[in-house]
Motif scaffolding. Structure first.
Motif, PDB file in Angstrom:
ATOM      1  N   ALA A 107       0.857  -1.181   0.000  1.00 22.42           N
ATOM      2  CA  ALA A 107       0.000   0.000   0.000  1.00 22.42           C
ATOM      3  C   ALA A 107       0.895   1.233   0.000  1.00 22.42           C
ATOM      4  N   GLY A 108       0.749   2.062  -1.015  1.00 17.47           N
ATOM      5  CA  GLY A 108       1.572   3.256  -1.137  1.00 17.47           C
ATOM      6  C   GLY A 108       1.304   4.280  -0.046  1.00 17.47           C
ATOM      7  N   ALA A 109       2.127   5.317  -0.018  1.00 23.93           N
ATOM      8  CA  ALA A 109       2.038   6.360   0.998  1.00 23.93           C
ATOM      9  C   ALA A 109       0.972   7.412   0.681  1.00 23.93           C
ATOM     10  N   ARG A 110       0.430   7.393  -0.530  1.00 25.90           N
ATOM     11  CA  ARG A 110      -0.579   8.378  -0.938  1.00 25.90           C
ATOM     12  C   ARG A 110      -1.799   8.286  -0.026  1.00 25.90           C
ATOM     13  N   LYS A 111      -2.219   9.431   0.475  1.00 23.64           N
ATOM     14  CA  LYS A 111      -3.377   9.468   1.369  1.00 23.64           C
ATOM     15  C   LYS A 111      -4.632   9.002   0.637  1.00 23.64           C
ATOM     16  N   VAL A 112      -5.503   8.362   1.386  1.00 27.16           N
ATOM     17  CA  VAL A 112      -6.767   7.884   0.851  1.00 27.16           C
ATOM     18  C   VAL A 112      -7.637   9.082   0.503  1.00 27.16           C
ATOM     19  N   LYS A 113      -8.234   9.033  -0.677  1.00 22.87           N
ATOM     20  CA  LYS A 113      -9.115  10.120  -1.116  1.00 22.87           C
ATOM     21  C   LYS A 113     -10.570   9.685  -0.940  1.00 22.87           C
ATOM     22  N   ARG A 114     -11.253  10.353  -0.029  1.00 21.68           N
ATOM     23  CA  ARG A 114     -12.640   9.984   0.286  1.00 21.68           C
ATOM     24  C   ARG A 114     -13.554  10.108  -0.928  1.00 21.68           C
ATOM     25  N   ASP A 115     -13.277  11.093  -1.819  1.00 26.93           N
ATOM     26  CA  ASP A 115     -14.136  11.232  -2.996  1.00 26.93           C
ATOM     27  C   ASP A 115     -13.986  10.046  -3.942  1.00 26.93           C
ATOM     28  N   GLU A 116     -12.806   9.432  -4.003  1.00 27.54           N
ATOM     29  CA  GLU A 116     -12.626   8.218  -4.811  1.00 27.54           C
ATOM     30  C   GLU A 116     -13.419   7.052  -4.212  1.00 27.54           C
ATOM     31  N   ILE A 117     -13.395   6.953  -2.897  1.00 29.07           N
ATOM     32  CA  ILE A 117     -14.167   5.891  -2.235  1.00 29.07           C
ATOM     33  C   ILE A 117     -15.657   6.122  -2.455  1.00 29.07           C
ATOM     34  N   ALA A 118     -16.101   7.377  -2.328  1.00 28.03           N
ATOM     35  CA  ALA A 118     -17.516   7.698  -2.548  1.00 28.03           C
ATOM     36  C   ALA A 118     -17.928   7.332  -3.971  1.00 28.03           C
ATOM     37  N   ASP A 119     -17.090   7.640  -4.940  1.00 27.14           N
ATOM     38  CA  ASP A 119     -17.393   7.301  -6.334  1.00 27.14           C
ATOM     39  C   ASP A 119     -17.512   5.790  -6.508  1.00 27.14           C
ATOM     40  N   LEU A 120     -16.594   5.038  -5.916  1.00 26.52           N
ATOM     41  CA  LEU A 120     -16.665   3.577  -6.014  1.00 26.52           C
ATOM     42  C   LEU A 120     -17.958   3.052  -5.399  1.00 26.52           C
ATOM     43  N   LEU A 121     -18.341   3.593  -4.255  1.00 25.13           N
ATOM     44  CA  LEU A 121     -19.570   3.142  -3.600  1.00 25.13           C
ATOM     45  C   LEU A 121     -20.803   3.432  -4.453  1.00 25.13           C
ATOM     46  N   VAL A 122     -20.852   4.610  -5.058  1.00 30.64           N
ATOM     47  CA  VAL A 122     -21.980   4.950  -5.930  1.00 30.64           C
ATOM     48  C   VAL A 122     -22.042   3.969  -7.104  1.00 30.64           C
ATOM     49  N   ARG A 123     -20.906   3.734  -7.755  1.00 29.61           N
ATOM     50  CA  ARG A 123     -20.909   2.829  -8.907  1.00 29.61           C
ATOM     51  C   ARG A 123     -21.233   1.396  -8.509  1.00 29.61           C
ATOM     52  N   LEU A 124     -20.712   0.942  -7.349  1.00 26.47           N
ATOM     53  CA  LEU A 124     -20.975  -0.430  -6.907  1.00 26.47           C
ATOM     54  C   LEU A 124     -22.452  -0.668  -6.602  1.00 26.47           C
ATOM     55  N   ARG A 125     -23.166   0.392  -6.275  1.00 25.30           N
ATOM     56  CA  ARG A 125     -24.595   0.275  -5.951  1.00 25.30           C
ATOM     57  C   ARG A 125     -25.488   0.569  -7.161  1.00 25.30           C
ATOM     58  N   SER A 126     -24.892   0.679  -8.328  1.00 24.82           N
ATOM     59  CA  SER A 126     -25.652   1.021  -9.531  1.00 24.82           C
ATOM     60  C   SER A 126     -25.509  -0.080 -10.578  1.00 24.82           C
ATOM     61  N   ASP A 127     -26.134   0.153 -11.723  1.00 24.26           N
ATOM     62  CA  ASP A 127     -25.990  -0.807 -12.818  1.00 24.26           C
ATOM     63  C   ASP A 127     -24.630  -0.688 -13.502  1.00 24.26           C
ATOM     64  N   GLU A 128     -23.787   0.196 -13.005  1.00 25.01           N
ATOM     65  CA  GLU A 128     -22.422   0.336 -13.531  1.00 25.01           C
ATOM     66  C   GLU A 128     -21.388  -0.291 -12.597  1.00 25.01           C
ATOM     67  N   ALA A 129     -21.817  -1.161 -11.704  1.00 26.82           N
ATOM     68  CA  ALA A 129     -20.882  -1.824 -10.783  1.00 26.82           C
ATOM     69  C   ALA A 129     -19.763  -2.527 -11.539  1.00 26.82           C
ATOM     70  N   TRP A 130     -20.079  -3.037 -12.721  1.00 24.42           N
ATOM     71  CA  TRP A 130     -19.083  -3.766 -13.514  1.00 24.42           C
ATOM     72  C   TRP A 130     -17.878  -2.898 -13.863  1.00 24.42           C
ATOM     73  N   THR A 131     -18.052  -1.566 -13.916  1.00 20.91           N
ATOM     74  CA  THR A 131     -16.954  -0.678 -14.295  1.00 20.91           C
ATOM     75  C   THR A 131     -15.845  -0.637 -13.244  1.00 20.91           C
ATOM     76  N   THR A 132     -16.130  -1.102 -12.053  1.00 20.34           N
ATOM     77  CA  THR A 132     -15.127  -1.100 -10.982  1.00 20.34           C
ATOM     78  C   THR A 132     -14.258  -2.343 -11.009  1.00 20.34           C
ATOM     79  N   CYS A 133     -14.743  -3.420 -11.638  1.00 19.45           N
ATOM     80  CA  CYS A 133     -14.063  -4.729 -11.615  1.00 19.45           C
ATOM     81  C   CYS A 133     -13.797  -5.188 -10.181  1.00 19.45           C
ATOM     82  N   LEU A 134     -14.734  -4.854  -9.299  1.00 20.46           N
ATOM     83  CA  LEU A 134     -14.676  -5.275  -7.900  1.00 20.46           C
ATOM     84  C   LEU A 134     -15.809  -6.246  -7.633  1.00 20.46           C
TER      85      LEU A 134
END
Length: 167
Positions: free
Chosen positions: A44-71
């Motif tokens: 895990a790199g030293a770059r601080k976690v960006k909450r807006d990136e996490i928020a974006d992932l959560l929105v996509r994971l809960r939508s019909d675009e979940a596949w775009t995360t490959c998670l």
């Protein structure tokens, strides 16, 4: 002490790999042939976690675009919810565990695995490589390490590699 090739990955993606929510690492280049089929460290790199990136992932994971995360949403969503509330829970500058690096494939070849559609054929040459990561062995606790770009040799504590060799 022996060296283990490591790859530095930003958070939350490093944790998502080690906890089984992210089965592929994506890069613009194919993984080195000499490392395919070998155990590598997930740093895990030293770059601080960006909450807006996490928020974006959560929105996509809960939508019909979940596949775009490959998670894997069932695993990723609870991890990301905790990290969004408390980004400091994700370790930075630590080796989180090891994985076996598989044979890279073009990312457009695996999107169907996540319920997605294939990339536009006119843009396929711009597609990243998907590196399968299997045989995940998390370190508990993670081990502090500085990291670097690309693959870099980590002088791992002997007991860490003994655990990795058991897989």
């Amino acid at each position: 002490m022996p060296n283990l090739p490591c790859i530095t990955i930003w958070q939350p993606w490093a944790t998502l790999i080690v906890l089984g929510a992210k089965p592929y690492e994506f890069r613009g280049w194919a993984a080195p042939r000499a490392l395919r089929g070998k155990r590598i460290g997930i740093h895990a790199g030293a770059r601080k976690v960006k909450r807006d990136e996490i928020a974006d992932l959560l929105v996509r994971l809960r939508s019909d675009e979940a596949w775009t995360t490959c998670l894997r949403p069932d695993i990723a969503i609870p991890i990301l919810e905790k990290a969004h509330t408390s980004p400091g829970i994700l370790p930075l500058s630590h080796v989180l565990g090891t994985a076996v690096l598989g044979e890279p494939v073009r990312a457009d070849q695996i999107v169907g695995e996540f319920g997605g559609v294939l990339n536009d054929s006119d843009r396929a040459e711009h597609c990243n490589f998907a590196w399968p990561l299997t045989g995940i062995l998390p370190f508990e606790p993670p081990i502090a390490a500085k990291g670097a770009q690309g693959f870099w040799p980590w002088t791992a504590p002997a007991d860490a590699l003994d655990i990795g060799a058991a897989a």
